[in-house]
Design a protein around this motif. Sequence first.
Motif, mmCIF file in Angstrom:
data_model
loop_
_atom_site.group_PDB
_atom_site.id
_atom_site.type_symbol
_atom_site.label_atom_id
_atom_site.label_comp_id
_atom_site.label_asym_id
_atom_site.label_seq_id
_atom_site.Cartn_x
_atom_site.Cartn_y
_atom_site.Cartn_z
ATOM 1 N N SER A 168 0.798 -1.223 0.000
ATOM 2 C CA SER A 168 0.000 0.000 0.000
ATOM 3 C C SER A 168 0.836 1.281 0.000
ATOM 4 O O SER A 168 0.281 2.372 -0.025
ATOM 5 N N ALA A 169 2.159 1.152 0.007
ATOM 6 C CA ALA A 169 3.034 2.324 0.034
ATOM 7 C C ALA A 169 3.249 2.885 -1.366
ATOM 8 O O ALA A 169 3.131 2.175 -2.366
ATOM 9 N N THR A 170 3.558 4.150 -1.425
ATOM 10 C CA THR A 170 3.997 4.754 -2.679
ATOM 11 C C THR A 170 5.474 4.425 -2.828
ATOM 12 O O THR A 170 6.301 4.898 -2.054
ATOM 13 N N LEU A 171 5.767 3.579 -3.803
ATOM 14 C CA LEU A 171 7.132 3.099 -3.968
ATOM 15 C C LEU A 171 7.922 4.013 -4.894
ATOM 16 O O LEU A 171 7.360 4.682 -5.754
ATOM 17 N N ARG A 174 13.198 -0.889 -5.623
ATOM 18 C CA ARG A 174 12.045 -1.299 -4.819
ATOM 19 C C ARG A 174 12.347 -2.494 -3.929
ATOM 20 O O ARG A 174 11.446 -3.206 -3.502
#
Length: 123
Positions: free
Chosen positions: A34-37, A46
Amino acid sequence: MLAGESLTIYGDGKQTRDYVFVGDVARANVAASSATLPPVVDHDSRAFNVATSVQQSVLDLANAVGEVMGTKPKIDLAPARAGELNRSALDIAKAKSILGWSPQVSFNDGLRAVAEWFRAGAS
């Protein structure tokens, strides 16, 4: 150890590892989902270390498991495996800063939880 069998340790047991509780690994995966990578720039863009940044020797692990199980472990030392790392601990700064993740379960608490799981008959 539950069956009263000895533990085999390859090498002298002084090699270290960075043990992380499986529940913390699961939380890291959920955080990553759910993170902004960061954008993909290279193969590490990543990639995240999911660890504790704390080294524990294999002998420390064996003795801690024995303590949790209420017994002194029987240890058989075997020749070291080819390519064995002597030390391993990972930097989790990237996981902290991007995923907002850090381990929550201590080494001893994790061992107790795993021991209880095995005692309950899970496999």
